[in-house]
Design a protein around this motif. Structure first.
Motif, PDB file in Angstrom:
ATOM      1  N   LYS A 228       0.725  -1.279  -0.226  1.00 32.39           N
ATOM      2  CA  LYS A 228      -0.101   0.080  -0.073  1.00 32.39           C
ATOM      3  C   LYS A 228       0.789   1.465   0.453  1.00 32.39           C
TER       4      LYS A 228
ATOM      5  N   VAL B 214       5.244  -6.420   8.285  1.00 36.06           N
ATOM      6  CA  VAL B 214       4.396  -6.608   8.368  1.00 36.06           C
ATOM      7  C   VAL B 214       3.104  -5.842   7.430  1.00 36.06           C
ATOM      8  N   ALA B 215       2.968  -5.844   6.061  1.00 36.15           N
ATOM      9  CA  ALA B 215       2.903  -4.570   5.242  1.00 36.15           C
ATOM     10  C   ALA B 215       1.307  -5.299   4.468  1.00 36.15           C
ATOM     11  N   PRO B 216       0.487  -3.677   4.417  1.00 35.90           N
ATOM     12  CA  PRO B 216      -0.922  -4.718   3.391  1.00 35.90           C
ATOM     13  C   PRO B 216      -0.443  -4.146   2.302  1.00 35.90           C
TER      14      PRO B 216
ATOM     15  N   LEU C 250      -1.886  -9.340   2.780  1.00 38.35           N
ATOM     16  CA  LEU C 250      -0.317  -8.956   3.959  1.00 38.35           C
ATOM     17  C   LEU C 250       0.358  -9.544   3.394  1.00 38.35           C
TER      18      LEU C 250
ATOM     19  N   LEU D 252       0.076 -13.530   2.944  1.00 38.80           N
ATOM     20  CA  LEU D 252      -1.656 -13.989   3.228  1.00 38.80           C
ATOM     21  C   LEU D 252      -2.655 -13.098   1.950  1.00 38.80           C
TER      22      LEU D 252
ATOM     23  N   GLN E   5      -6.079 -13.173   0.368  1.00 36.18           N
ATOM     24  CA  GLN E   5      -8.144 -13.780   0.150  1.00 36.18           C
ATOM     25  C   GLN E   5      -8.208 -14.836  -1.256  1.00 36.18           C
TER      26      GLN E   5
ATOM     27  N   ILE F 297      -2.913 -16.503  10.199  1.00 42.32           N
ATOM     28  CA  ILE F 297      -3.453 -15.150   9.799  1.00 42.32           C
ATOM     29  C   ILE F 297      -3.301 -14.575  11.186  1.00 42.32           C
TER      30      ILE F 297
ATOM     31  N   ILE G 298      -2.286  -1.243   8.827  1.00 46.46           N
ATOM     32  CA  ILE G 298      -2.034  -3.238   9.178  1.00 46.46           C
ATOM     33  C   ILE G 298      -3.649  -3.547   9.366  1.00 46.46           C
TER      34      ILE G 298
ATOM     35  N   VAL H 209      -6.431  -3.837   7.157  1.00 45.66           N
ATOM     36  CA  VAL H 209      -6.909  -4.390   6.516  1.00 45.66           C
ATOM     37  C   VAL H 209      -6.374  -5.832   7.248  1.00 45.66           C
ATOM     38  N   LEU H 210      -6.032  -6.978   8.313  1.00 47.83           N
ATOM     39  CA  LEU H 210      -5.666  -7.541   8.836  1.00 47.83           C
ATOM     40  C   LEU H 210      -7.407  -8.638   9.404  1.00 47.83           C
TER      41      LEU H 210
ATOM     42  N   GLN I 116     -10.492  -9.577   7.376  1.00 48.15           N
ATOM     43  CA  GLN I 116      -9.706 -10.927   6.596  1.00 48.15           C
ATOM     44  C   GLN I 116      -9.980 -11.379   7.794  1.00 48.15           C
TER      45      GLN I 116
END
Lengths: 133, 285
Positions: free
Chosen positions: A28, A42-44, A67, A78, A80, B49, B212, B215-216, B219
């Motif tokens: 992002k 961690v990054a989207p 992610l 990760l 969808q 996750i 984060i 988004v996380l 999901q």
């Protein structure tokens, strides 16, 4: 050369699980490259492609957001949904793009338009990846 | 006593029924296998996750997200996972009974809750009782893909975010083994039970922990629903398999006792005939 263990997991099962020398993708906040020894992060992700370099070859995986989790020796994505470039069904992606485009034109509703736009972007992403190889 | 022909007809019809139930049992066994495989291939995603969510939630003190905060409950949503078709033993009825009892004990008025129905049996059950069904999805395939159930997970999570519901619960049959499935209640939102499990890693957040979580968490919540659906599907096929197995067994037992009856009746008829002939001959002499 040092490598990273990369796995791409989706709710429908793992898509990719192997070693790579470098992972580059679009987060992002901008384009992002990960080499072995990266600090935990961690990054989207944006809807886009993940590029995995190994032995001079590059493998492409289409991801629909999700992610990115980085550890010094391991990268996990990760998403969808995710597809390797060679597994993409071009005809289906094109059909999805056409459908989303039509919905985008028809829908006056705000929410529908947003969803249609997202699915259009996902479809275009898949098409561009499938056509590149 | 039933006539020979009546018994013969019953034996035949029972045999045919047992053929059908036997076939259904085998079909369910195949589907059950695939469903269990699906839950296994989903597991790595869920584990990961969960791990990341726990690390982020624990590692970012002072950062909050609406999905992590409990708020005063004005309206509760119940996600009820049932099957589309029956003939699965107590699979549907046990979930529905549990939900109905819970609702009756927790709520006084109809305005305090609504149902999100997954599966035709559950939908019909609540519509018939006049319970408000906010969302429904029927005709899920036996091996649902994540894309297929996105139509229900996104709006469900959205309804919590936009304040339609202040709490979301899930009810489904948890798959324990081929012969055991337990009705399970799980609080989906707000996410209060993200607990760090095992090793924790402190992450850098790019761009920030809030982004984060943004988004996380949706999901994560959607994945929980998907996991429950897969779990439910595995239970459904297992339940149908054992229901059909016991139906086949019962049919066999019935055929056995009917055959016995049939043979007795046949023997009785023969004996009677002989007696009559003997009687007739005796009268002539």
């Amino acid at each position: 050369m040092k490598t990273l263990q990369v796995s791409v997991v989706t709710p429908d099962g793992p898509v990719f699980d192997a070693d790579a020398e470098m992972v580059s993708t679009k987060a992002k906040s901008g384009d992002l490259g990960v080499l072995p020894g990266h600090i935990p992060m961690v990054a989207p992700l944006e809807i886009g492609s993940v590029r995995l370099k190994k032995d001079g070859k590059t493998e492409f995986i289409a991801v629909s957001g999700g992610l990115l989790e980085v550890r010094p020796d391991k990268v996990t994505i990760l998403a969808q949904s995710a597809e390797r470039a060679e597994d993409i069904d071009l005809a289906r992606a094109k059909a999805a793009a056409a459908r989303a485009e039509k919905r985008l034109q028809d829908s006056a509703d705000h929410v529908d338009a947003r969803r249609a736009e997202l699915s259009l972007r996902r479809a275009i992403n898949r098409i561009s990846l499938a056509e590149r190889k | 006593m039933a006539s020979l022909r009546d018994i013969k007809t019953r034996i035949n019809s029972t045999k045919k029924t047992s053929q059908i139930t036997k076939a259904m049992e085998m079909v369910s066994a195949a589907k059950w296998n695939r469903a269990v495989q699906n839950t296994h291939s989903f597991q790595p995603y869920m584990d990961k996750i969960q791990e990341v969510a726990a690390s982020v939630a624990a590692g970012s003190k002072g950062v909050s997200h609406p999905m992590l905060v409990s708020r005063p409950v004005k309206k509760t949503g119940y996600i009820v996972i049932t099957s589309d078709r029956g003939l699965a033993g107590a699979y549907n009825s046990s979930v529905l009974r549990h939900v109905l009892q819970t609702i009756q004990s927790r709520h006084k008025s109809q305005d305090e809750y609504a149902i999100i129905a997954i599966g035709r049996v559950g939908r019909d059950f609540f519509v018939k009782r006049g319970v408000k069904v906010a969302l429904e999805i029927v005709g899920l395939s036996d091996q649902p893909s994540f894309a297929e159930i996105k139509d229900i997970t996104s709006p469900s999570v959205g309804m919590f975010s936009d304040g339609t519901f202040d709490e979301l619960y899930m009810y489904y049959n948890h798959y324990v083994s081929a012969i055991q499935q337990d009705v399970t209640e799980r609080k989906l939102l707000p996410l209060t039970d993200i607990s760090p499990s095992g090793k924790m890693v402190s992450y850098e957040f790019e761009p920030s922990a809030e982004d984060i979580l943004e988004v996380l968490l949706p999901q994560y919540a959607e994945s929980l629903i998907f996991g429950a659906i897969l779990d439910g599907k595995a239970s459904e096929h297992a339940a149908r398999m054992s229901a059909m197995k016991s139906a086949t067994d019962n049919a066999k037992e019935l055929i056995n006792s009917l055959s016995l009856q049939y043979n007795r009746a046949r023997q009785a008829a023969i004996t009677q005939e002989i007696t009559e002939i003997v009687g007739g001959v005796a009268a002539l002499e």
